[in-house]
Design an enzyme around this catalytic site. Sequence first.
Site, mmCIF file in Angstrom:
data_model
loop_
_atom_site.group_PDB
_atom_site.id
_atom_site.type_symbol
_atom_site.label_atom_id
_atom_site.label_comp_id
_atom_site.label_asym_id
_atom_site.label_seq_id
_atom_site.Cartn_x
_atom_site.Cartn_y
_atom_site.Cartn_z
ATOM 1 N N GLU A 25 0.816 -1.223 0.000
ATOM 2 C CA GLU A 25 0.000 0.000 0.000
ATOM 3 C C GLU A 25 0.849 1.272 0.000
ATOM 4 O OE1 GLU A 25 -3.290 0.591 -0.336
ATOM 5 O OE2 GLU A 25 -3.376 -1.562 -0.783
ATOM 6 N N PRO A 222 -28.555 29.278 6.998
ATOM 7 C CA PRO A 222 -29.260 29.816 8.164
ATOM 8 C C PRO A 222 -28.370 30.619 9.107
ATOM 9 C CG PRO A 222 -28.826 27.492 8.456
ATOM 10 C CD PRO A 222 -28.402 27.822 7.053
ATOM 11 N N ASP A 245 -27.780 41.201 3.560
ATOM 12 C CA ASP A 245 -28.927 41.520 4.404
ATOM 13 C C ASP A 245 -28.513 41.457 5.868
ATOM 14 O OD1 ASP A 245 -30.377 41.597 2.132
ATOM 15 O OD2 ASP A 245 -31.370 39.678 2.418
ATOM 16 N N LYS A 267 -32.772 45.625 5.986
ATOM 17 C CA LYS A 267 -33.876 44.705 5.781
ATOM 18 C C LYS A 267 -34.124 43.765 6.944
ATOM 19 C CE LYS A 267 -35.315 43.232 1.837
ATOM 20 N NZ LYS A 267 -35.379 42.466 0.613
ATOM 21 N N GLY A 299 -30.306 32.031 4.120
ATOM 22 C CA GLY A 299 -31.006 30.845 3.629
ATOM 23 C C GLY A 299 -30.766 30.622 2.155
ATOM 24 N N ILE A 303 -36.062 31.687 -1.865
ATOM 25 C CA ILE A 303 -37.175 31.498 -0.935
ATOM 26 C C ILE A 303 -37.310 32.736 -0.059
ATOM 27 C CG2 ILE A 303 -38.036 30.100 0.987
ATOM 28 C CD1 ILE A 303 -36.625 27.724 -0.390
ATOM 29 N N ALA A 329 -34.123 28.198 5.819
ATOM 30 C CA ALA A 329 -34.365 28.118 7.264
ATOM 31 C C ALA A 329 -35.188 26.890 7.657
ATOM 32 C CB ALA A 329 -35.067 29.392 7.733
ATOM 33 N N MET A 380 -41.581 34.079 8.663
ATOM 34 C CA MET A 380 -42.011 35.433 9.032
ATOM 35 C C MET A 380 -43.299 35.431 9.841
ATOM 36 S SD MET A 380 -40.926 37.312 5.477
ATOM 37 C CE MET A 380 -41.330 35.935 4.418
HETATM 38 N N1 SAH Z 1 -34.256 33.288 2.229
HETATM 39 C C1 SAH Z 1 -34.447 32.908 3.620
HETATM 40 C C2 SAH Z 1 -35.727 33.451 4.193
HETATM 41 C C3 SAH Z 1 -35.718 34.930 4.355
HETATM 42 S S1 SAH Z 1 -37.256 35.573 4.980
HETATM 43 C C4 SAH Z 1 -34.356 31.378 3.740
HETATM 44 O O1 SAH Z 1 -34.365 30.696 2.715
HETATM 45 O O2 SAH Z 1 -34.249 30.897 4.858
HETATM 46 C C5 SAH Z 1 -36.903 35.729 6.669
HETATM 47 C C6 SAH Z 1 -37.551 34.627 7.464
HETATM 48 O O3 SAH Z 1 -36.818 33.449 7.320
HETATM 49 C C7 SAH Z 1 -37.594 34.871 8.945
HETATM 50 O O4 SAH Z 1 -38.721 35.657 9.301
HETATM 51 C C8 SAH Z 1 -37.735 33.483 9.489
HETATM 52 O O5 SAH Z 1 -39.038 32.997 9.351
HETATM 53 C C9 SAH Z 1 -36.866 32.708 8.510
HETATM 54 N N2 SAH Z 1 -35.484 32.518 8.980
HETATM 55 C C10 SAH Z 1 -34.362 33.001 8.434
HETATM 56 N N3 SAH Z 1 -33.279 32.556 9.100
HETATM 57 C C11 SAH Z 1 -33.729 31.765 10.082
HETATM 58 C C12 SAH Z 1 -33.115 30.975 11.113
HETATM 59 N N4 SAH Z 1 -31.786 30.934 11.239
HETATM 60 N N5 SAH Z 1 -33.896 30.274 11.945
HETATM 61 C C13 SAH Z 1 -35.237 30.282 11.816
HETATM 62 N N6 SAH Z 1 -35.861 31.009 10.860
HETATM 63 C C14 SAH Z 1 -35.141 31.723 10.017
#
Ligand code: SAH
Length: 463
Positions: A25, A222, A245, A267, A299, A303, A329, A380
């Site tokens: 090996e 997240p 953001d 935001k 996230g 989405i 998320a 949200m």
């Molecule tokens: N694009 C993001 C969502 C943005 S909108 C995604 O795909 O996750 C913002 C919302 O996302 C928040 O109000 C909450 O509902 C959720 N969110 C974002 N980060 C989060 C986290 N770390 N834990 C739980 N919810 C989360």
Amino acid sequence: MGELNTFPLSYKVRGQRIVIVGGGEEALNKARLAVKTTAQVVIISEQVEADFSGLGATVIARRFAESDLDGAALVFVADHGDDGRTAIAAARARNIPLNVVDVPAECDFYTPSIVERAPLTIAISSEGDAPVLARLVRSRIEAALSPRLGAIARLAGSLRGRVAARLGKAEARRFYEDLVTSPAIERAVEAGQGAEAGAALLEAHAGKDGVAGVVWLIGAGPGAEDLLTLRAQRLLQEADVIVHDQLVPQAVVDMGRRDAERISVGKAKGNHTFSQAQINTLIVRLAREGRKVARLKSGDPMIFGRAGEEVAALRKAGIDYVIVPGVTAALAAAADTATPVTLRNVSSGFVMATAHGADDGEVRHWAALAATGMTVALYMGKSIAADVALAFIRNGASGHLPVGIVTNAGRAGRTLYRGTLGELAGGAADFADGPAVIFVGEAVAHGDWAAAATLAAAEFKVA
Ligand code: SAH
């Protein structure tokens, strides 16, 4: 006075032989390394135990003979018996650089860990002190570099003459920077059209309009730094400016190139420093200045990330863009709580919806879905959680339907709430700071919310 006991260099082996004595090996590992070069690789061992087939190396199954070292540039000895000893002595007598596997004291040279994007080679050495560390560093670099970088380096080489003829020194440097970092070039190389794309980029640099910028819409996940994709990490390293953001934690923003400009467009809830229209205008302007813009969103950008509007603005302005997905998320929350959002015979699907601004008609729709077993993930909705639960019940959902809420999913400070629609509608829940996902559906009962029971009782005072 330096502190290195070895001198890093790139040693020519083309047209020569690399001789490996041994058939196990260890010999195979060295052979794998050696065949990356254009040298002729020869393995000599009376007992060939490892599988050397498919490497393109020559295997000679007999005892070592001194003449085996004729024309050898390097010798590896991975044989702890007589043949090994003879080979060591023979290599020394002929002054051929020697590596005795796992015996640092006998080695003239060590083999570094290598990240190979031929012709680009990155060698990492700990002078034999900490090979595990070297391998760890190697895997990080490996992840940070595009697999196409070698082909792009070859492309750069093939354009050198033309670049020198067409561009001044400063512009040439900008051209090469662009060439090796542009996703468009990477895609072209992948499709076998690197030469055309490289030539077009050269024309752009030679023209008086200069180079177009690009916007990368990147999902940051997240919040945990290691939940970024490798692609997101790489592009963050390449961006000239990072537009992010508020929800993207500082640690993730910090992962960008140190000298990149950073612009926070706010935001966060209740803190709208930039309107969406202003953000659209901003990223278009930055790209028009020829900059590489990382538009970093929490996230997944697609989405509830308003990527649709930003993409529309970029398309209208004719600006190149790339979208890099991220862990949304709800999926981070599902992982945190081991909740299978789809589950055979329980939940046939999974809906991501916004609680903010939802009217009764929408809630009726979700309530019906939840009644069929589907999992509904509400974004949200934290500040209106009790109202949303009430609306579900008002629109036909059972008060016994399981509910789970994850605040700060996939990041530090995560807290859980686990109850029923009826309990949540009762309004007892008081959540920790941070964004939250609300799950409604039968699948919630199949998650592992063990920690939630205590947290919910202690922190959220749910009866
Ligand atoms: N694009 C993001 C969502 C943005 S909108 C995604 O795909 O996750 C913002 C919302 O996302 C928040 O109000 C909450 O509902 C959720 N969110 C974002 N980060 C989060 C986290 N770390 N834990 C739980 N919810 C989360």
